[in-house]
Structures are given as structure tokens and as C-alpha cells.
Design a protein around this motif. Structure first.
Motif, mmCIF file in Angstrom:
data_model
loop_
_atom_site.group_PDB
_atom_site.id
_atom_site.type_symbol
_atom_site.label_atom_id
_atom_site.label_comp_id
_atom_site.label_asym_id
_atom_site.label_seq_id
_atom_site.Cartn_x
_atom_site.Cartn_y
_atom_site.Cartn_z
ATOM 1 N N VAL A 97 8.747 22.290 75.774
ATOM 2 C CA VAL A 97 7.368 21.922 76.117
ATOM 3 C C VAL A 97 6.486 21.782 74.872
ATOM 4 C CG1 VAL A 97 5.300 22.577 77.400
ATOM 5 C CG2 VAL A 97 7.555 22.892 78.433
ATOM 6 N N PRO A 98 6.403 22.776 73.974
ATOM 7 C CA PRO A 98 5.568 22.572 72.785
ATOM 8 C C PRO A 98 6.101 21.471 71.875
ATOM 9 C CG PRO A 98 6.818 24.616 72.595
ATOM 10 C CD PRO A 98 6.982 24.134 74.009
ATOM 11 N N TYR A 99 7.409 21.304 71.884
ATOM 12 C CA TYR A 99 7.985 20.250 71.049
ATOM 13 C C TYR A 99 7.575 18.871 71.558
ATOM 14 C CZ TYR A 99 11.459 17.217 68.889
ATOM 15 O OH TYR A 99 12.080 16.208 68.199
ATOM 16 N N GLU A 100 7.724 18.630 72.852
ATOM 17 C CA GLU A 100 7.354 17.324 73.409
ATOM 18 C C GLU A 100 5.854 17.070 73.275
ATOM 19 O OE1 GLU A 100 9.312 15.031 74.305
ATOM 20 O OE2 GLU A 100 11.245 16.064 74.534
ATOM 21 N N LEU A 101 5.063 18.136 73.397
ATOM 22 C CA LEU A 101 3.620 18.003 73.205
ATOM 23 C C LEU A 101 3.319 17.599 71.764
ATOM 24 C CD1 LEU A 101 0.722 18.302 74.211
ATOM 25 C CD2 LEU A 101 0.904 20.773 73.774
ATOM 26 N N GLY A 102 4.015 18.229 70.801
ATOM 27 C CA GLY A 102 3.826 17.869 69.405
ATOM 28 C C GLY A 102 4.217 16.436 69.121
ATOM 29 N N LEU A 103 5.317 15.972 69.724
ATOM 30 C CA LEU A 103 5.731 14.579 69.544
ATOM 31 C C LEU A 103 4.681 13.617 70.096
ATOM 32 C CD1 LEU A 103 9.538 14.603 70.475
ATOM 33 C CD2 LEU A 103 8.490 14.786 68.208
ATOM 34 N N ARG A 104 4.139 13.978 71.258
ATOM 35 C CA ARG A 104 3.140 13.100 71.868
ATOM 36 C C ARG A 104 1.902 12.976 70.982
ATOM 37 N NH1 ARG A 104 1.963 15.542 76.689
ATOM 38 N NH2 ARG A 104 -0.199 16.083 76.240
ATOM 39 N N ARG A 105 1.482 14.078 70.392
ATOM 40 C CA ARG A 105 0.299 14.018 69.523
ATOM 41 C C ARG A 105 0.600 13.263 68.234
ATOM 42 N NH1 ARG A 105 -1.354 20.138 70.939
ATOM 43 N NH2 ARG A 105 -2.582 19.710 72.826
ATOM 44 N N LEU A 106 1.812 13.387 67.720
ATOM 45 C CA LEU A 106 2.180 12.583 66.554
ATOM 46 C C LEU A 106 2.030 11.097 66.882
ATOM 47 C CD1 LEU A 106 5.341 14.390 65.114
ATOM 48 C CD2 LEU A 106 3.273 13.797 63.828
ATOM 49 N N ARG A 107 2.446 10.714 68.069
ATOM 50 C CA ARG A 107 2.368 9.300 68.460
ATOM 51 C C ARG A 107 0.927 8.880 68.779
ATOM 52 N NH1 ARG A 107 7.154 10.800 71.670
ATOM 53 N NH2 ARG A 107 9.015 9.899 70.690
ATOM 54 N N GLU A 108 0.274 9.646 69.658
ATOM 55 C CA GLU A 108 -1.000 9.201 70.216
ATOM 56 C C GLU A 108 -2.192 9.491 69.312
ATOM 57 O OE1 GLU A 108 -1.270 10.947 74.077
ATOM 58 O OE2 GLU A 108 0.467 9.853 74.877
ATOM 59 N N GLN A 109 -2.185 10.632 68.610
ATOM 60 C CA GLN A 109 -3.331 10.983 67.781
ATOM 61 C C GLN A 109 -3.166 10.553 66.326
ATOM 62 O OE1 GLN A 109 -3.985 15.149 70.210
ATOM 63 N NE2 GLN A 109 -4.927 15.001 68.208
ATOM 64 N N PHE A 110 -1.926 10.539 65.836
ATOM 65 C CA PHE A 110 -1.703 10.198 64.435
ATOM 66 C C PHE A 110 -1.096 8.810 64.262
ATOM 67 C CE2 PHE A 110 -2.547 14.602 64.185
ATOM 68 C CZ PHE A 110 -2.863 14.907 62.875
ATOM 69 N N GLY A 111 -0.666 8.180 65.347
ATOM 70 C CA GLY A 111 -0.109 6.837 65.241
ATOM 71 C C GLY A 111 1.222 6.773 64.530
#
Length: 347
Positions: A32-46
Motif C-alpha cells: 500500500v505505501p509503495y503503490e501510493l509512493g509510485l502514484r505520487r511520483l507519477r501524478e505529482q512529480f511527473g
């Protein structure tokens, strides 16, 4: 220690970045924290995360993890490398790494805790890296990324240049269990932050940073992984402790051992991260947390008085195992301005 560190080129939005587990394959146990981190890398950091064979593999061998490190550094489509989390056996991975290969394909690496081993390895091969910014902890923070952490990570990943560390107004100590999805539905509880504490702050020190997690450095010293003390002369020492919550006595003994090695006196300035003061095994309340941090600070001052009596020191800096966390360049330049009470890092 070179006064002219080599900073690898920065990433930019849209780039592919490697996501590695050079220590513990935590994503395989706590998705769960890993997938959340991946999502933020994509959506917030591009950024587009790229996984490797051991990224989600908790039982990967040291050789397998080293192979992934080599693959990430030599992949021409990858512009930065982020550790998923720390662990406790990266010391077994380092002997399998090819320093010349990595230096020839230098890229920014982000990680802390057990990743101190890899940070030091890169420093010894002339590559600036970054202490902090793990995927599961900083990017995967429950609720949202902390604004101070996000600002620091953006500056380190994309911008470069000088960056003044800011003091946090609030800090989070207690954490929910990663196996419970409810943990990630709200921000972690927080409390007002105590200001940084400055010791012998009558000068300005600028130097190349080195250090990391104190417990890991102690293991590295036992494994004879440190250079002769004189090689660290003139630098800024950066230290912090982990969720294992070493006692003041343990902290003093570890620092004493480094002092007996002749290491502490090489550094005219020392930054101590705000000590993590809570764990599931030791759920300290607010008063106990304050007492623990005071005990650790007293232990560090005792060691400095004995082995580096002229060193300037700053305690409760927001680095390492703390929330919020700010990224520290490892092998990069840090300016510690005592009279101005300012810490400026160069990303």
C-alpha cells in the motif's frame, strides 16, 4: 574529500526513474505505501517509475540486488534512482558493486537508513548522492506528502543550486501500521516542533557532507568499510538515528568508538537529525519523547566534548528518520552559518 564534488545531471518531469530495493524488498510485504509512493511520483512529480527484478522481492540475494543497482545506473533511459526503503543487510551488497561502472554512469541516488552503505560507496567513488526521499516513507506518507519534504525533494531532483533548510513547525512521530489500509486515509498525528538547538554557533563552516545513520556507520566501521580518518578532514558530519531508538548510552558509545578512530575531530561542524522517539515496541508519550531526545543530545555533546571540543553542532535538524524529512546532499556542499542560524545545502 574533494572541495569540488561531482553532481550528476538532474532529472526532469517526464523522465524515467529507477525504483530499487538495495536493502529490504519492502514493496513485496507492504504494497500500500509503495503503490501510493509510485502514484505520487507519477501524478505529482511527473516521473515514470521503472522497477527491477528485486524491487518487490523480500528474499533477494545480495548478488541479485547488486545486479539491479548496476542495471539501473547503466540504463540510458533512467535519469535518477530512488530506494524504496531501508533495511539491515545492505552491507552485504556493497562488495558486489562495481564502483568504476557506477561512476562512469553516475546518476542521482536517493535513500537513507541502511542505504547509508550505498551513499558512502558513491561518495568514495566521487558521486554526489542524496540522503532521504525513499518511495515508501516520504512519497508514500499517509494522507499527503509533507510540504517541506516535497519542496526539498523537488529542489534536489529537478532544480539543483542552493537550498536553505527550513525548520518544521510540526512533526509527526507516531505511525499507523502499514498492513492496515486505514492508516493511509488520514495524515499522521503531529505535535509542535521544538526549534533546532545550536552549540558553539559562533562561526560559519562550509564543507563536503558525509555521515548517515549512526547505527549503520557503526556496522560499517566494524566491517572496516571506512577510510583513514584524515580523508574526512574539513567536512560537515551528518548523523541521525533510527526507529530502533538507541539509548543515550548506546549513542555515546557509538560516537566514542568513532572518536577513538580519530573520525569526530575531522569535522568542524556536525548536524544531528531530530531523533525518532516512538516505535511500536517503544510507544513513548510526548514527555517521554522529549526526555529521549534530550538524553540523546546530552550523549552526543559528551562525545563531542571528549573528541571534537571545537566542533559546532546543530541538533533537531529535520533530516533522516523524522517527519517531515528534508533531503541532504551526501558528498555535496553544506554551509552551516552559526551566527545566522542557517543551514544551506547545495543540491
Amino acid at each position: 574529500m574533494s572541495d569540488q564534488p561531482t553532481y550528476p545531471p538532474k532529472a526532469k518531469p517526464g523522465d524515467r526513474v529507477a525504483v530499487l530495493s538495495p536493502s529490504f524488498g519492502g514493496p513485496g510485504m507492504f504494497p500500500v505505501p509503495y503503490e501510493l509512493g509510485l502514484r505520487r511520483l507519477r501524478e505529482q512529480f511527473g516521473l515514470e517509475p521503472v522497477e527491477y527484478p528485486t524491487t518487490r522481492k523480500p528474499d533477494a540475494t545480495p548478488q541479485e540486488r547488486a545486479a539491479d543497482v548496476h542495471a539501473a545506473f547503466t540504463d540510458p533511459s533512467v535519469t535518477a534512482i530512488l530506494a524504496t526503503i531501508g533495511g539491515d543487510d545492505q552491507i552485504t551488497v556493497v562488495p558486489h558493486l562495481d564502483g568504476e561502472l557506477i561512476r562512469a554512469h553516475a546518476k542521482p541516488f536517493f535513500g537513507f537508513s541502511d542505504n547509508t552503505n550505498l551513499l558512502d560507496f558513491l561518495w568514495r567513488h566521487g558521486v554526489v548522492s542524496y540522503q532521504g526521499g525513499s518511495v515508501m516513507t516520504e512519497f508514500g506518507r499517509p494522507g499527503a506528502m509533507h510540504p517541506l519534504t516535497e519542496a526539498s525533494l523537488r529542489a534536489a531532483l529537478f532544480d539543483g543550486g542552493e537550498f536553505d533548510l527550513r525548520e518544521a513547525e510540526d512533526v509527526s512521530t507516531e505511525v499507523g501500521h502499514w498492513g492496515d489500509p486505514a492508516t493511509f486515509e488520514a495524515l499522521p498525528p503531529s505535535e509542535p516542533a521544538t526549534p533546532a538547538s545550536w552549540h558553539r554557533a559562533d562561526r560559519v563552516v562550509e564543507g563536503v557532507s558525509w555521515g548517515g545513520n549512526l547505527e549503520i556507520l557503526h556496522w560499517m566501521a566494524a566491517a572496516d568499510r571506512l577510510l583513514p580518518a584524515e580523508r574526512y578532514a574539513g567536512g560537515v558530519l551528518v548523523l541521525e538515528t533510527s526507529e530502533e531508538l538507541p539509548s543515550g548510552t548506546e549513542v555515546f558509545r557509538m560516537l566514542r568508538n568513532l572518536g577513538e578512530r580519530g573520525l569526530l575531530r575531522q569535522f568542524p561542524a556536525v548536524l544531528f537529525g531530530r531523533a525518532m522517539a516512538w516505535s511500536f515496541e517503544q510507544p513513548k508519550d510526548a514527555a517521554q519523547r522529549a526526555e529521549y531526545r534530550a538524553e540523546q543530545r546530552a550523549a552526543a555533546l559528551r562525545a563531542l566534548d571528549a573528541y571534537a571540543p571545537d566542533a559546532m553542532a546543530v541538533f533537531d535538524v529535520d533530516l533522516g528518520h523524522t517527519e517531515p524529512q528534508q533531503v541532504i546532499p551526501y558528498g555535496g556542499l553544506i554551509k552551516v552559518d552559526g551566527p545566522a542560524r542557517r543551514i544551506t545545502v547545495t543540491y
